[in-house]
Design a protein around this motif. Structure first.
Motif, PDB file in Angstrom:
ATOM      1  N   HIS A   1       0.827  -1.203   0.000  1.00 57.96           N
ATOM      2  CA  HIS A   1       0.000   0.000   0.000  1.00 57.96           C
ATOM      3  C   HIS A   1       0.862   1.255   0.000  1.00 57.96           C
ATOM      4  CE1 HIS A   1      -3.441  -2.545   0.905  1.00 57.96           C
ATOM      5  NE2 HIS A   1      -2.776  -3.045   1.938  1.00 57.96           N
ATOM      6  N   VAL A   2       0.296   2.326  -0.559  1.00 57.27           N
ATOM      7  CA  VAL A   2       0.901   3.653  -0.530  1.00 57.27           C
ATOM      8  C   VAL A   2      -0.137   4.622   0.017  1.00 57.27           C
ATOM      9  CG1 VAL A   2       1.872   5.532  -1.907  1.00 57.27           C
ATOM     10  CG2 VAL A   2       2.409   3.167  -2.480  1.00 57.27           C
ATOM     11  N   SER A   3       0.280   5.462   0.939  1.00 59.21           N
ATOM     12  CA  SER A   3      -0.632   6.457   1.484  1.00 59.21           C
ATOM     13  C   SER A   3      -1.114   7.384   0.376  1.00 59.21           C
ATOM     14  CB  SER A   3       0.090   7.273   2.563  1.00 59.21           C
ATOM     15  OG  SER A   3      -0.656   8.433   2.882  1.00 59.21           O
ATOM     16  N   PRO A   4      -2.384   7.768   0.400  1.00 64.12           N
ATOM     17  CA  PRO A   4      -2.873   8.683  -0.637  1.00 64.12           C
ATOM     18  C   PRO A   4      -2.168  10.031  -0.617  1.00 64.12           C
ATOM     19  CG  PRO A   4      -4.500   8.413   1.122  1.00 64.12           C
ATOM     20  CD  PRO A   4      -3.449   7.375   1.347  1.00 64.12           C
ATOM     21  N   THR A   5      -1.542  10.377   0.499  1.00 60.28           N
ATOM     22  CA  THR A   5      -0.814  11.639   0.583  1.00 60.28           C
ATOM     23  C   THR A   5       0.263  11.738  -0.487  1.00 60.28           C
ATOM     24  OG1 THR A   5      -1.186  11.654   2.972  1.00 60.28           O
ATOM     25  CG2 THR A   5       0.504  13.138   2.123  1.00 60.28           C
ATOM     26  N   ALA A   6       0.876  10.587  -0.819  1.00 63.18           N
ATOM     27  CA  ALA A   6       1.983  10.580  -1.786  1.00 63.18           C
ATOM     28  C   ALA A   6       1.514  10.746  -3.222  1.00 63.18           C
ATOM     29  CB  ALA A   6       2.767   9.279  -1.653  1.00 63.18           C
ATOM     30  N   VAL A   7       0.231  10.531  -3.482  1.00 62.41           N
ATOM     31  CA  VAL A   7      -0.246  10.540  -4.867  1.00 62.41           C
ATOM     32  C   VAL A   7      -1.391  11.532  -5.103  1.00 62.41           C
ATOM     33  CG1 VAL A   7       0.461   8.167  -5.257  1.00 62.41           C
ATOM     34  CG2 VAL A   7      -1.827   8.616  -4.379  1.00 62.41           C
ATOM     35  N   PHE A   8      -1.707  12.318  -4.106  1.00 65.67           N
ATOM     36  CA  PHE A   8      -2.855  13.214  -4.170  1.00 65.67           C
ATOM     37  C   PHE A   8      -2.392  14.657  -4.007  1.00 65.67           C
ATOM     38  CE2 PHE A   8      -5.748  15.861  -1.712  1.00 65.67           C
ATOM     39  CZ  PHE A   8      -6.904  15.804  -2.446  1.00 65.67           C
ATOM     40  N   THR A   9      -3.018  15.583  -4.744  1.00 66.46           N
ATOM     41  CA  THR A   9      -2.738  17.004  -4.555  1.00 66.46           C
ATOM     42  C   THR A   9      -3.906  17.817  -5.084  1.00 66.46           C
ATOM     43  OG1 THR A   9      -1.048  18.725  -4.827  1.00 66.46           O
ATOM     44  CG2 THR A   9      -1.624  17.439  -6.785  1.00 66.46           C
ATOM     45  N   ARG A  10      -3.917  19.078  -4.708  1.00 66.21           N
ATOM     46  CA  ARG A  10      -4.917  20.023  -5.243  1.00 66.21           C
ATOM     47  C   ARG A  10      -4.242  20.874  -6.306  1.00 66.21           C
ATOM     48  NH1 ARG A  10      -9.666  21.041  -3.208  1.00 66.21           N
ATOM     49  NH2 ARG A  10      -9.592  23.231  -3.857  1.00 66.21           N
ATOM     50  N   ILE A  11      -4.906  21.032  -7.444  1.00 60.67           N
ATOM     51  CA  ILE A  11      -4.366  21.834  -8.539  1.00 60.67           C
ATOM     52  C   ILE A  11      -5.452  22.762  -9.066  1.00 60.67           C
ATOM     53  CG2 ILE A  11      -3.477  21.789 -10.895  1.00 60.67           C
ATOM     54  CD1 ILE A  11      -2.025  19.314 -10.330  1.00 60.67           C
ATOM     55  N   ARG A  12      -5.240  24.062  -8.916  1.00 57.69           N
ATOM     56  CA  ARG A  12      -6.113  25.087  -9.491  1.00 57.69           C
ATOM     57  C   ARG A  12      -7.595  24.803  -9.239  1.00 57.69           C
ATOM     58  NH1 ARG A  12      -3.389  28.502 -12.649  1.00 57.69           N
ATOM     59  NH2 ARG A  12      -5.295  29.204 -13.682  1.00 57.69           N
ATOM     60  N   GLY A  13      -7.906  24.576  -7.975  1.00 51.48           N
ATOM     61  CA  GLY A  13      -9.291  24.378  -7.592  1.00 51.48           C
ATOM     62  C   GLY A  13      -9.798  22.962  -7.760  1.00 51.48           C
ATOM     63  N   GLY A  14      -8.989  22.066  -8.303  1.00 46.84           N
ATOM     64  CA  GLY A  14      -9.403  20.677  -8.477  1.00 46.84           C
ATOM     65  C   GLY A  14      -8.506  19.738  -7.691  1.00 46.84           C
ATOM     66  N   THR A  15      -8.821  18.470  -7.733  1.00 46.43           N
ATOM     67  CA  THR A  15      -8.013  17.453  -7.052  1.00 46.43           C
ATOM     68  C   THR A  15      -7.463  16.475  -8.079  1.00 46.43           C
ATOM     69  OG1 THR A  15      -9.973  16.080  -6.701  1.00 46.43           O
ATOM     70  CG2 THR A  15      -9.352  17.606  -4.932  1.00 46.43           C
ATOM     71  N   MET A  16      -6.261  15.996  -7.837  1.00 49.00           N
ATOM     72  CA  MET A  16      -5.621  15.094  -8.788  1.00 49.00           C
ATOM     73  C   MET A  16      -4.984  13.930  -8.056  1.00 49.00           C
ATOM     74  SD  MET A  16      -2.814  15.905 -11.764  1.00 49.00           S
ATOM     75  CE  MET A  16      -1.333  15.725 -10.790  1.00 49.00           C
ATOM     76  N   PHE A  17      -5.171  12.726  -8.599  1.00 52.31           N
ATOM     77  CA  PHE A  17      -4.491  11.526  -8.132  1.00 52.31           C
ATOM     78  C   PHE A  17      -3.628  11.012  -9.273  1.00 52.31           C
ATOM     79  CE2 PHE A  17      -8.121  11.746  -5.334  1.00 52.31           C
ATOM     80  CZ  PHE A  17      -7.612  11.346  -4.109  1.00 52.31           C
ATOM     81  N   VAL A  18      -2.356  10.796  -8.996  1.00 49.53           N
ATOM     82  CA  VAL A  18      -1.461  10.300 -10.032  1.00 49.53           C
ATOM     83  C   VAL A  18      -1.359   8.784  -9.923  1.00 49.53           C
ATOM     84  CG1 VAL A  18       0.585  10.675  -8.590  1.00 49.53           C
ATOM     85  CG2 VAL A  18       0.833  10.493 -11.061  1.00 49.53           C
ATOM     86  N   THR A  19      -1.403   8.101 -11.055  1.00 52.53           N
ATOM     87  CA  THR A  19      -1.265   6.646 -11.095  1.00 52.53           C
ATOM     88  C   THR A  19      -0.077   6.299 -11.992  1.00 52.53           C
ATOM     89  OG1 THR A  19      -2.741   6.377 -13.001  1.00 52.53           O
ATOM     90  CG2 THR A  19      -3.769   6.391 -10.826  1.00 52.53           C
TER      91      THR A  19
END
Length: 459
Positions: free
Chosen positions: A404-422
């Motif tokens: 498992h990887v914590s969502p903190t490592a793959v999640f961020t806010r960008i220009r009013g939206g949210t992004m998850f990188v895979t």
């Protein structure tokens, strides 16, 4: 020397390797197969500055972790034999005599020397040479003495490039000789349940919300990302290299940790400076080989690895309401821009953060295994490698698999939206080995290089 009590067919290791075992190169050996005597074993286990704990959770190594590792290196590292104190532009490793060295260690119950475990300091593969008259296959490449990088990995003293490991060679060869050809890959992605929860949470949002609190709630809602591995044992050091590189790529892209080289901004800052907000907020970046066709002589006895690099690829994921990935689509130009920046800086990055260089080493070793199997080079050389290929004779590392990887490592806010990188890492060594060009002049290489005789290496 520290010797590990052998149960079954494990091979003993030198004292210095005690820290590497505990640090994730051949770790868990002490716990699973016996006790160390004459030295302490670190509690932490890391690869390239990334730790995978006993529950399979991935995190960055702390400063204390790395300081502890450095102290252990200083305690156990010994001066290298004369033959390994100077760099060599072409060090030849004999698979025939390397196999014999492993067999001797098992037979006599003695520890493998440090230089064997580090494959004589090889930093890449240039040539694969077949000698039917000597019943041998050589792998040839530049080699250096080694030191400990601040990220906790042995690198060459001259170039700073990561050193190849015997353990990864064993995994690569055995993967190539499995009945089914497979692609070697690692991927860190959200679960379908997490995507469903995320969609429901976003739909239920009402009115204005605090962006920081909302982002934290989103992380908790989607939950940990899962790790998927194919082609190599998930408990292998080889697999850990792929996972660690993927994790570090995600950290850098999301701005969780800055890139250790100039000219590689986070994706977040790239978007901020561009003024563009992508429609799809599920980018997929992955590392893949960027190799030129292998060059060969007409007889298929001399093989040259030409350009052997790593590139970053980009796509975008689309998920349905059930949280299932339904397709990937062409990434927006800004996603490709970040991938191109990472590709352009990859060589520098692989020295500053050796896990990225380790990935390149693993690609070389996987290609070596596929080439030997596909071109039937063992039959050409009339060579058998029972210790290198036999899992029942010599066992490789058995590490706690990454889960498992914590969502903190793959999640961020960008220009009013949210992004998850895979995304992740993908290596198709069979495709690389199948792309070939014939160069008759390469036949002279076999006659110009020194050939080991009775020993596993030659300079």
């Amino acid at each position: 020397m520290i010797r590990v009590r052998r149960i079954g067919r494990w091979v003993g290791v030198p004292a210095l390797l005690a820290f590497m075992l505990a640090w994730g190169v051949w770790s868990n050996l002490a716990q699973a197969q016996g006790d160390y005597t004459g030295g302490a074993v670190l509690a932490t286990r890391a690869v390239g500055g990334v730790i995978i704990d006993q529950s399979g959770i991935i995190r960055s190594a702390s400063r204390q972790d790395l300081q502890e590792l450095s102290k252990t290196w200083q305690q156990f590292h010994r001066d290298l034999p004369e033959d390994f104190r100077q760099p060599s532009p072409s060090r030849a490793i004999s698979l025939k005599y390397l196999d014999a060295e492993l067999a001797r260690s098992i037979r006599e119950g003695t520890a493998l020397r440090e230089e064997v475990c580090f494959l004589g300091g090889l930093t890449r593969i240039d040539y694969v040479l077949v000698y039917p008259d000597k019943q041998d296959i050589l792998i040839v490449g530049p080699a250096e003495p080694w030191r400990l990088h601040e990220k906790g990995y042995p690198v060459g003293t001259q170039t700073g490039k990561p050193i190849m490991l015997l353990d990864d060679l064993l995994v690569a060869l055995r993967a190539a000789f499995q009945p089914q050809r497979t692609v070697i890959s690692c991927s860190i992605d959200p679960t379908s349940e997490g995507i469903q929860r995320l969609n429901a949470f976003v739909r239920a949002r009402r009115g204005n919300v605090d962006p920081v609190a909302f982002a934290r709630a989103l992380e908790e809602t989607i939950g940990p990302q899962i790790v998927t591995l194919t082609g190599v044992p998930e408990s292998s050091h080889f697999a850990r290299v792929l996972v660690a590189a993927d994790f570090r790529m995600k950290q850098i892209s999301m701005g969780a940790e800055p890139a250790p080289v100039p000219g590689l901004p986070s994706f977040v800052s790239l978007v901020a400076s561009s003024g563009f907000r992508p429609n799809n907020m599920m980018p997929r970046w992955w590392l893949a080989p960027d190799y030129e066709p292998l060059a060969r002589d007409e007889a298929g006895l001399t093989w040259k690895f030409q350009k052997a690099a790593v590139k970053t690829m980009a796509e975008a994921d689309l998920y349905n309401t059930q949280g299932e990935r339904v397709k990937t689509e062409e990434a927006a130009p800004i996603y490709r821009k970040w991938a191109e920046l990472m590709t352009a800086r990859y060589e520098e990055l692989s020295k500053a953060d050796p896990v990225f260089g380790q990935v390149r080493n693993c690609m070389d070793l996987a290609t070596l295994g596929a080439l030997i199997a596909q071109e039937r080079l063992l039959e050409k050389a009339q060579l058998s490698l029972p210790a290198l290929l036999g899992e029942d004779i010599v066992a490789t590392a058995k590490l706690t698999p990454a889960r498992h990887v914590s969502p903190t490592a793959v999640f961020t806010r960008i220009r009013g939206g949210t992004m998850f990188v895979t995304g992740g890492v993908q290596i198709n060594p069979w495709e690389i080995a199948s792309h070939q060009v014939t160069r008759p002049e390469l036949a002279t290489v076999r006659a110009s290089l020194p050939i080991p005789s009775g020993t596993w290496f030659a300079n």
